[in-house]
Design a protein around this motif. Structure first.
Motif, PDB file in Angstrom:
ATOM      1  N   PRO A 211       7.562  35.048  37.227  1.00 49.27           N
ATOM      2  CA  PRO A 211       7.268  35.688  36.134  1.00 49.27           C
ATOM      3  C   PRO A 211       7.439  37.281  36.178  1.00 49.27           C
ATOM      4  O   PRO A 211       7.904  37.860  35.443  1.00 49.27           O
ATOM      5  CB  PRO A 211       5.724  35.556  35.874  1.00 49.27           C
ATOM      6  CG  PRO A 211       5.627  33.979  36.481  1.00 49.27           C
ATOM      7  CD  PRO A 211       6.609  33.880  37.623  1.00 49.27           C
ATOM      8  N   ALA A 212       7.239  37.594  37.173  1.00 44.31           N
ATOM      9  CA  ALA A 212       7.424  39.321  37.509  1.00 44.31           C
ATOM     10  C   ALA A 212       9.002  39.593  37.598  1.00 44.31           C
ATOM     11  O   ALA A 212       9.213  40.834  37.348  1.00 44.31           O
ATOM     12  CB  ALA A 212       6.682  39.592  38.794  1.00 44.31           C
ATOM     13  N   HIS A 213       9.978  38.644  37.562  1.00 45.82           N
ATOM     14  CA  HIS A 213      11.297  38.883  37.745  1.00 45.82           C
ATOM     15  C   HIS A 213      11.827  38.819  36.401  1.00 45.82           C
ATOM     16  O   HIS A 213      11.707  37.898  35.723  1.00 45.82           O
ATOM     17  CB  HIS A 213      11.990  37.968  38.565  1.00 45.82           C
ATOM     18  CG  HIS A 213      11.624  38.032  40.131  1.00 45.82           C
ATOM     19  ND1 HIS A 213      12.141  37.047  41.156  1.00 45.82           N
ATOM     20  CD2 HIS A 213      10.893  39.126  40.861  1.00 45.82           C
ATOM     21  CE1 HIS A 213      11.998  37.492  42.175  1.00 45.82           C
ATOM     22  NE2 HIS A 213      11.208  38.600  42.106  1.00 45.82           N
ATOM     23  N   SER A 214      12.598  39.747  36.172  1.00 46.54           N
ATOM     24  CA  SER A 214      13.471  39.742  34.916  1.00 46.54           C
ATOM     25  C   SER A 214      14.977  39.344  35.453  1.00 46.54           C
ATOM     26  O   SER A 214      15.340  40.014  36.460  1.00 46.54           O
ATOM     27  CB  SER A 214      13.799  41.075  34.108  1.00 46.54           C
ATOM     28  OG  SER A 214      12.548  41.250  33.511  1.00 46.54           O
ATOM     29  N   VAL A 215      15.438  38.128  35.151  1.00 48.24           N
ATOM     30  CA  VAL A 215      16.581  37.526  35.917  1.00 48.24           C
ATOM     31  C   VAL A 215      17.888  37.789  35.125  1.00 48.24           C
ATOM     32  O   VAL A 215      17.787  37.515  33.845  1.00 48.24           O
ATOM     33  CB  VAL A 215      16.462  36.289  36.272  1.00 48.24           C
ATOM     34  CG1 VAL A 215      17.618  35.678  36.915  1.00 48.24           C
ATOM     35  CG2 VAL A 215      14.992  36.139  37.227  1.00 48.24           C
ATOM     36  N   PHE A 216      18.935  38.158  35.463  1.00 54.25           N
ATOM     37  CA  PHE A 216      20.262  38.221  34.900  1.00 54.25           C
ATOM     38  C   PHE A 216      21.345  37.611  35.617  1.00 54.25           C
ATOM     39  O   PHE A 216      21.003  37.205  36.824  1.00 54.25           O
ATOM     40  CB  PHE A 216      20.413  39.832  34.892  1.00 54.25           C
ATOM     41  CG  PHE A 216      19.735  40.466  34.057  1.00 54.25           C
ATOM     42  CD1 PHE A 216      19.635  41.063  32.847  1.00 54.25           C
ATOM     43  CD2 PHE A 216      18.300  41.153  34.660  1.00 54.25           C
ATOM     44  CE1 PHE A 216      18.842  41.631  32.198  1.00 54.25           C
ATOM     45  CE2 PHE A 216      17.466  41.864  34.067  1.00 54.25           C
ATOM     46  CZ  PHE A 216      17.817  42.300  32.770  1.00 54.25           C
ATOM     47  N   VAL A 217      22.229  37.126  34.994  1.00 52.94           N
ATOM     48  CA  VAL A 217      23.780  36.684  35.459  1.00 52.94           C
ATOM     49  C   VAL A 217      24.460  37.438  35.217  1.00 52.94           C
ATOM     50  O   VAL A 217      24.738  38.056  34.173  1.00 52.94           O
ATOM     51  CB  VAL A 217      23.637  35.179  35.102  1.00 52.94           C
ATOM     52  CG1 VAL A 217      22.443  34.403  35.558  1.00 52.94           C
ATOM     53  CG2 VAL A 217      23.881  35.057  33.527  1.00 52.94           C
ATOM     54  N   ALA A 218      25.621  37.259  36.045  1.00 52.13           N
ATOM     55  CA  ALA A 218      27.036  37.884  35.868  1.00 52.13           C
ATOM     56  C   ALA A 218      27.914  36.705  35.782  1.00 52.13           C
ATOM     57  O   ALA A 218      28.105  35.708  36.385  1.00 52.13           O
ATOM     58  CB  ALA A 218      27.313  38.729  37.000  1.00 52.13           C
ATOM     59  N   GLU A 219      28.746  36.797  34.479  1.00 53.98           N
ATOM     60  CA  GLU A 219      29.834  35.610  34.291  1.00 53.98           C
ATOM     61  C   GLU A 219      31.065  36.390  34.132  1.00 53.98           C
ATOM     62  O   GLU A 219      31.424  37.609  33.746  1.00 53.98           O
ATOM     63  CB  GLU A 219      29.562  35.340  32.809  1.00 53.98           C
ATOM     64  CG  GLU A 219      28.254  34.429  32.592  1.00 53.98           C
ATOM     65  CD  GLU A 219      28.246  34.015  31.267  1.00 53.98           C
ATOM     66  OE1 GLU A 219      27.626  32.876  31.099  1.00 53.98           O
ATOM     67  OE2 GLU A 219      28.580  34.627  30.270  1.00 53.98           O
ATOM     68  N   ILE A 220      32.234  35.565  34.638  1.00 56.09           N
ATOM     69  CA  ILE A 220      33.541  35.859  34.606  1.00 56.09           C
ATOM     70  C   ILE A 220      34.173  34.633  34.121  1.00 56.09           C
ATOM     71  O   ILE A 220      34.084  33.577  34.548  1.00 56.09           O
ATOM     72  CB  ILE A 220      34.117  36.221  36.186  1.00 56.09           C
ATOM     73  CG1 ILE A 220      33.749  37.616  36.632  1.00 56.09           C
ATOM     74  CG2 ILE A 220      35.751  36.346  35.792  1.00 56.09           C
ATOM     75  CD1 ILE A 220      34.035  37.834  37.891  1.00 56.09           C
ATOM     76  N   ASP A 221      35.028  34.764  33.006  1.00 55.55           N
ATOM     77  CA  ASP A 221      35.411  33.476  32.337  1.00 55.55           C
ATOM     78  C   ASP A 221      34.535  32.512  32.050  1.00 55.55           C
ATOM     79  O   ASP A 221      34.764  31.460  32.410  1.00 55.55           O
ATOM     80  CB  ASP A 221      36.687  33.175  33.404  1.00 55.55           C
ATOM     81  CG  ASP A 221      37.740  34.290  33.296  1.00 55.55           C
ATOM     82  OD1 ASP A 221      37.984  34.801  32.398  1.00 55.55           O
ATOM     83  OD2 ASP A 221      38.318  34.032  34.401  1.00 55.55           O
ATOM     84  N   HIS A 222      33.192  32.878  31.611  1.00 58.32           N
ATOM     85  CA  HIS A 222      32.310  31.966  31.105  1.00 58.32           C
ATOM     86  C   HIS A 222      31.683  31.128  32.517  1.00 58.32           C
ATOM     87  O   HIS A 222      30.876  30.215  32.364  1.00 58.32           O
ATOM     88  CB  HIS A 222      32.651  31.038  30.118  1.00 58.32           C
ATOM     89  CG  HIS A 222      33.242  31.609  28.905  1.00 58.32           C
ATOM     90  ND1 HIS A 222      32.403  32.230  28.196  1.00 58.32           N
ATOM     91  CD2 HIS A 222      34.604  31.745  28.565  1.00 58.32           C
ATOM     92  CE1 HIS A 222      33.311  32.924  27.220  1.00 58.32           C
ATOM     93  NE2 HIS A 222      34.611  32.196  27.382  1.00 58.32           N
ATOM     94  N   ARG A 223      31.850  31.617  33.832  1.00 55.29           N
ATOM     95  CA  ARG A 223      31.240  31.041  34.904  1.00 55.29           C
ATOM     96  C   ARG A 223      30.593  32.123  35.553  1.00 55.29           C
ATOM     97  O   ARG A 223      30.907  33.108  35.906  1.00 55.29           O
ATOM     98  CB  ARG A 223      32.332  30.535  35.633  1.00 55.29           C
ATOM     99  CG  ARG A 223      32.306  29.655  36.748  1.00 55.29           C
ATOM    100  CD  ARG A 223      33.602  29.278  37.639  1.00 55.29           C
ATOM    101  NE  ARG A 223      33.603  30.238  38.635  1.00 55.29           N
ATOM    102  CZ  ARG A 223      34.506  31.272  38.555  1.00 55.29           C
ATOM    103  NH1 ARG A 223      35.352  31.236  37.771  1.00 55.29           N
ATOM    104  NH2 ARG A 223      34.676  31.994  39.739  1.00 55.29           N
ATOM    105  N   ILE A 224      29.168  31.526  35.915  1.00 52.12           N
ATOM    106  CA  ILE A 224      28.229  32.335  36.287  1.00 52.12           C
ATOM    107  C   ILE A 224      28.610  32.709  37.980  1.00 52.12           C
ATOM    108  O   ILE A 224      28.784  31.700  38.626  1.00 52.12           O
ATOM    109  CB  ILE A 224      26.673  31.661  36.305  1.00 52.12           C
ATOM    110  CG1 ILE A 224      26.364  31.789  34.859  1.00 52.12           C
ATOM    111  CG2 ILE A 224      25.815  32.558  37.287  1.00 52.12           C
ATOM    112  CD1 ILE A 224      24.950  30.819  34.557  1.00 52.12           C
ATOM    113  N   VAL A 225      28.804  33.883  38.088  1.00 55.89           N
ATOM    114  CA  VAL A 225      29.410  34.354  39.610  1.00 55.89           C
ATOM    115  C   VAL A 225      28.274  35.085  40.360  1.00 55.89           C
ATOM    116  O   VAL A 225      28.464  35.375  41.380  1.00 55.89           O
ATOM    117  CB  VAL A 225      30.720  34.919  39.461  1.00 55.89           C
ATOM    118  CG1 VAL A 225      31.802  33.929  38.901  1.00 55.89           C
ATOM    119  CG2 VAL A 225      30.753  36.196  38.962  1.00 55.89           C
ATOM    120  N   GLY A 226      27.248  35.570  39.650  1.00 54.80           N
ATOM    121  CA  GLY A 226      26.302  36.385  40.513  1.00 54.80           C
ATOM    122  C   GLY A 226      25.031  36.476  39.672  1.00 54.80           C
ATOM    123  O   GLY A 226      24.838  35.716  38.296  1.00 54.80           O
ATOM    124  N   THR A 227      23.852  36.485  40.260  1.00 52.08           N
ATOM    125  CA  THR A 227      22.315  36.979  39.666  1.00 52.08           C
ATOM    126  C   THR A 227      21.638  37.980  40.347  1.00 52.08           C
ATOM    127  O   THR A 227      21.919  38.258  41.457  1.00 52.08           O
ATOM    128  CB  THR A 227      21.933  35.465  39.748  1.00 52.08           C
ATOM    129  OG1 THR A 227      20.454  35.673  39.188  1.00 52.08           O
ATOM    130  CG2 THR A 227      21.410  34.895  41.217  1.00 52.08           C
TER     131      THR A 227
END
Length: 160
Positions: free
Chosen positions: A46-62
């Motif tokens: 809960p303490a984390h705000s989590v994000f993702v990085a997408e390239i061509d609709h594919r998650i490649v990082g977080t």
């Protein structure tokens, strides 16, 4: 590249990135043999705000963003970043860090601190330096690397 807040349905893709990196034991000071539920509890706490990085609709990082401390230290942000092996060297970590710096500033943080940057993670150390972070402390032999043995870790800091 699109960087956005993670959604519940992203978890399988996030897990596919996070679990192998934690299991390798080369960059994060956390148990290497966590069960899937424990990996999720760590990254998605809960303490984390989590994000993702997408390239061509594919998650490649977080990455996650949180307050480094509570109370009198809550004005300093902390983050953790992970990139899938196939996307390394494509600027994903740089883009996520820049996004996190902007997000942290927008949320009222005044600085960002990385508490345990493993010295053998030379690509990360170089990137953080390039993005304005300084080593403000060295923790001698504070990390047990699976192949290099006991190595230093750095505390890295940057004002926002």
């Amino acid at each position: 590249m699109i960087i956005r807040a993670a959604a519940d349905e992203d978890w399988p893709h996030i897990f596919a990135i996070v679990q192998p990196i934690l299991a390798a034991g080369e960059t994060y000071a956390i148990d290497r043999d966590l069960e899937p539920e424990a990996v999720k509890a760590y990254w998605m706490m809960p303490a984390h705000s989590v994000f993702v990085a997408e390239i061509d609709h594919r998650i490649v990082g977080t990455y996650y963003l949180m307050a480094n401390q509570r109370g009198g230290g809550a004005h300093v942000a902390n983050c953790g970043y992970m990139v899938s092996p196939e996307a390394r060297g494509q600027g994903v970590a740089r883009s996520m860090c820049l996004h996190s710096l902007d997000t942290a500033q927008d949320r009222g943080f005044r600085a960002m601190q990385f508490n345990h940057v493993v010295s053998t993670n030379t690509r990360a150390v170089a990137l953080w330096h390039a993005l304005g972070f300084e080593v403000v402390g060295t923790l001698p032999k504070a990390f047990k690397h699976p192949t290099h043995g006991y190595v230093d870790s750095y505390v890295m800091f940057r004002s926002l």
